[in-house]
Motif scaffolding. Structure first.
Motif, PDB file in Angstrom:
ATOM      1  N   ILE A   1       3.171  14.821   7.677  1.00 51.24           N
ATOM      2  CA  ILE A   1       3.095  16.126   7.215  1.00 51.24           C
ATOM      3  C   ILE A   1       3.972  16.579   6.040  1.00 51.24           C
ATOM      4  CG2 ILE A   1       5.310  16.815   8.683  1.00 51.24           C
ATOM      5  CD1 ILE A   1       3.640  18.939   9.830  1.00 51.24           C
ATOM      6  N   ASN A   2       3.964  17.686   5.644  1.00 49.14           N
ATOM      7  CA  ASN A   2       5.148  17.934   4.241  1.00 49.14           C
ATOM      8  C   ASN A   2       6.125  18.813   4.901  1.00 49.14           C
ATOM      9  OD1 ASN A   2       3.510  16.694   2.187  1.00 49.14           O
ATOM     10  ND2 ASN A   2       2.042  18.415   2.589  1.00 49.14           N
ATOM     11  N   ARG A   3       7.535  18.169   4.870  1.00 49.57           N
ATOM     12  CA  ARG A   3       8.617  18.802   5.397  1.00 49.57           C
ATOM     13  C   ARG A   3       9.034  19.886   4.503  1.00 49.57           C
ATOM     14  NH1 ARG A   3      13.810  15.902   6.309  1.00 49.57           N
ATOM     15  NH2 ARG A   3      14.478  17.931   7.129  1.00 49.57           N
ATOM     16  N   THR A   4       8.517  20.008   3.352  1.00 52.26           N
ATOM     17  CA  THR A   4       8.759  21.018   2.536  1.00 52.26           C
ATOM     18  C   THR A   4       8.015  22.542   2.990  1.00 52.26           C
ATOM     19  OG1 THR A   4       7.154  20.511   1.019  1.00 52.26           O
ATOM     20  CG2 THR A   4       9.435  19.772   0.527  1.00 52.26           C
ATOM     21  N   SER A   5       6.892  22.263   3.718  1.00 48.05           N
ATOM     22  CA  SER A   5       6.152  23.286   4.370  1.00 48.05           C
ATOM     23  C   SER A   5       6.733  23.844   5.588  1.00 48.05           C
ATOM     24  CB  SER A   5       4.714  22.971   4.537  1.00 48.05           C
ATOM     25  OG  SER A   5       4.148  22.568   3.270  1.00 48.05           O
TER      26      SER A   5
ATOM     27  N   ALA B   1       7.355  30.854  13.556  1.00 50.25           N
ATOM     28  CA  ALA B   1       6.009  30.956  14.380  1.00 50.25           C
ATOM     29  C   ALA B   1       4.643  30.584  13.714  1.00 50.25           C
ATOM     30  CB  ALA B   1       5.885  32.191  15.238  1.00 50.25           C
ATOM     31  N   SER B   2       4.919  31.211  12.342  1.00 48.58           N
ATOM     32  CA  SER B   2       3.531  30.938  11.424  1.00 48.58           C
ATOM     33  C   SER B   2       2.955  29.372  11.246  1.00 48.58           C
ATOM     34  CB  SER B   2       3.675  31.507  10.275  1.00 48.58           C
ATOM     35  OG  SER B   2       4.762  31.051   9.343  1.00 48.58           O
TER      36      SER B   2
ATOM     37  N   ILE C   1      16.377  12.799  15.182  1.00 52.75           N
ATOM     38  CA  ILE C   1      16.826  14.171  15.197  1.00 52.75           C
ATOM     39  C   ILE C   1      15.499  15.063  15.394  1.00 52.75           C
ATOM     40  CG2 ILE C   1      17.644  16.282  13.958  1.00 52.75           C
ATOM     41  CD1 ILE C   1      19.536  14.496  12.420  1.00 52.75           C
ATOM     42  N   PHE C   2      15.300  15.757  16.485  1.00 55.43           N
ATOM     43  CA  PHE C   2      14.356  16.507  16.901  1.00 55.43           C
ATOM     44  C   PHE C   2      14.414  18.045  16.444  1.00 55.43           C
ATOM     45  CE2 PHE C   2      12.353  19.732  19.251  1.00 55.43           C
ATOM     46  CZ  PHE C   2      10.996  19.565  19.640  1.00 55.43           C
ATOM     47  N   SER C   3      13.383  18.706  15.562  1.00 55.48           N
ATOM     48  CA  SER C   3      13.379  20.074  15.226  1.00 55.48           C
ATOM     49  C   SER C   3      12.036  20.310  14.815  1.00 55.48           C
ATOM     50  CB  SER C   3      14.479  20.629  14.265  1.00 55.48           C
ATOM     51  OG  SER C   3      14.091  20.175  12.882  1.00 55.48           O
ATOM     52  N   ASP C   4      11.820  21.732  14.513  1.00 60.48           N
ATOM     53  CA  ASP C   4      10.409  22.092  14.033  1.00 60.48           C
ATOM     54  C   ASP C   4      10.143  21.365  12.873  1.00 60.48           C
ATOM     55  OD1 ASP C   4      10.568  23.955  16.232  1.00 60.48           O
ATOM     56  OD2 ASP C   4      10.646  25.714  14.872  1.00 60.48           O
TER      57      ASP C   4
END
Length: 490
Positions: A249-253, A259-260, A223-226
């Motif tokens: 990376i931290n997915r919770t962030s 955009a930020s 699954i691709f997403s931001d």
């Protein structure tokens, strides 16, 4: 007789005791070091090894000339009279591409399959008298050539009346997602984004429910997403990762459509608790959809994109849009072949293969299975050089040594054994004692196209100046790129 039997039993006991002692006091076979979490899944590893995958933006925009449709287009305009999905797949195969992703529905809401939940689809078009199914032709053509398929289903739908009503629209979207995941066979990637313009109606997408259903229906899909959960966006549409790029990376962030966080997505996080490698999306043309006035990017531009994406620990998602006839333009197909031929020219020969290897140390000592020679074998994942646990306070290093004369190269390739976790934070490259390049992360693949151009030397040293635990290097390559001619050392 009793004494004889007793003597034989004693002899047997002594023999077994001696054998056991020999084994227990013998040299232990060194084991691999502990992995450093988080680790990639099997699907993520297979995805990363693809390196280049293809996007196909196709729909009513192909006929209107828009990049983002209004949702009010007449489905009758969709009429690709020469559509040939086999031609799309052949172009991908010739370019060495093993995964293709089609825009099953873009922001305009027009569906490339005959969804039973809307008439705004191919069944209301002139193409094949409304009896056609682009998604079916695409997945069947891909399967016939051994190419994997993926789909993009835009969350922003500018046509559907239920958009703007949270519950009703999410039920509609999930219904279409079920159609695609149950009727078209096994898919390898499903593509989500959170884009919508500032004037769009306010809708909360139920991503958690969507993702759960995807995994329920097809457990091996990425699954691709931001925000993943398997593959993250790189934060731009230029096909460029950061010069530092962690797969962790931290997915919770993360949040989708925010955009930020684009800078965070671009670089990743060395302290990240989730393994979520980045995908770099860019179009071979200026636009995402086909426009008659546009031409494909130059080979030099595509090579630069490759070095900035695949060469920085990412996968390149290259969009090649079909035209209004339903074919990939010959100019684009030709440029794809040029790119593949150029990459083969550069990387099919590893100038280090005929050289000897030396390292500062190795785990388990000589012959322990973790020697520097492992970086020259054909396994770029599970065999690797590992330094010893103690390197006498010296930064661990590995050297390529040339017996006679020297070798000329302008690209250095380094790959980590990421199956045990991404580790390297900083590294430097020296030729005959002179530093020629330095960098931070490595990951699946790091390519240094040397700013100063071609160098020649007999000793090439890669020094790991900082890492999380032991650095594990699975492959090293020295290559010559004839297309790289830097001006003024830049």
């Amino acid at each position: 007789m009793v004494k004889i039997l007793h003597a034989l039993s004693l002899t047997t006991f002594v023999f077994h005791l001696s054998f056991t002692l020999a084994i227990s006091t013998g040299r232990r076979v060194p084991t691999p070091p502990l992995p450093i979490l988080p680790l990639p899944t099997y699907s993520q590893l297979k995805w990363q090894q693809r390196e280049i995958i293809m996007f196909l933006h196709f729909g009513v925009n192909t006929f209107t000339g828009y990049e983002r449709g209004t949702g009010h287009e007449d489905p009758a305009i969709f009429d690709p009279v020469g559509l040939d999905a086999n031609q799309w797949v052949s172009a991908a195969v010739d370019a060495g591409i093993s995964l293709m992703i089609l825009t099953a529905k873009h922001h305009d809401g027009f569906c490339l399959w005959p969804s039973k939940y809307t008439d705004h689809s191919v069944k209301s078009s002139r193409w094949k008298g409304g009896k056609g199914d682009v998604v079916r032709e695409f997945v069947d053509a891909a399967k016939a050539r051994g190419v994997d398929a993926g789909l993009y289903l835009s969350p922003w739908d500018r046509h559907e009346p239920r958009y703007g009503h949270n519950l009703e629209y999410n039920e509609y979207y999930l219904a279409q997602l079920q159609e695609l995941l149950t009727k078209y066979g096994s898919l390898r990637e499903i593509w989500f984004d959170g884009f919508k313009n500032s004037s769009a109606l306010n809708v909360t997408y139920y991503f958690t429910e969507w993702f759960s259903m995807v995994k329920e229906l097809q457990s091996s899909i990425n699954i691709f997403s931001d925000a993943g959960p398997d593959v993250r966006w790189v934060g731009n549409e230029d096909g460029a990762a950061g010069t530092t790029c962690w797969a962790t990376i931290n997915r919770t962030s993360l949040s989708i459509g925010n955009a930020s966080i684009e800078g965070y997505l671009n670089v990743g996080d060395p302290r990240g608790t989730d393994y979520l490698p980045a995908e770099c999306d860019v179009s071979i043309r200026t636009g995402w959809f086909w426009h008659k006035s546009q031409s494909p990017k130059k080979l030099s531009e595509l090579l630069q994109i490759y070095y900035n994406s695949v060469g920085r620990n990412c996968v390149l998602l290259l969009n090649v849009p079909p035209n209004a006839t339903g074919l990939l333009p010959e100019t684009d197909v030709h440029r794809l072949k040029e790119l593949r031929n150029a990459l083969n020219t550069i990387f099919s020969v590893n100038l280090a293969e005929k050289c000897s290897m030396k390292a500062s140390s190795q785990r388990g000592g000589k012959g322990g299975g973790f020697g520097p020679e492992n970086v020259l074998d054909g396994d770029h994942l599970w065999t690797y050089w590992a330094p010893g646990d103690e390197d006498d306070g010296e930064d661990p290093w590995i050297e390529v040594r040339v017996a006679d004369g020297g070798i000329r190269f302008n690209v250095v390739r380094i790959q980590e054994a990421v199956g045990l976790g991404q580790r390297i934070k900083r590294h430097e490259i020296y030729v005959n004692g002179k530093r020629i390049a330095k960098g931070t992360t490595v990951g699946h693949k790091r390519l240094h196209r040397l700013k100063g151009g071609v160098v020649q030397g007999s000793v090439v040293r890669i020094r790991i100046s900082e890492s999380k635990g032991l650095p594990l290097i699975s492959s090293i390559g020295l290559h010559f790129d004839p297309f790289w001619q830097p001006k003024d050392g830049s």
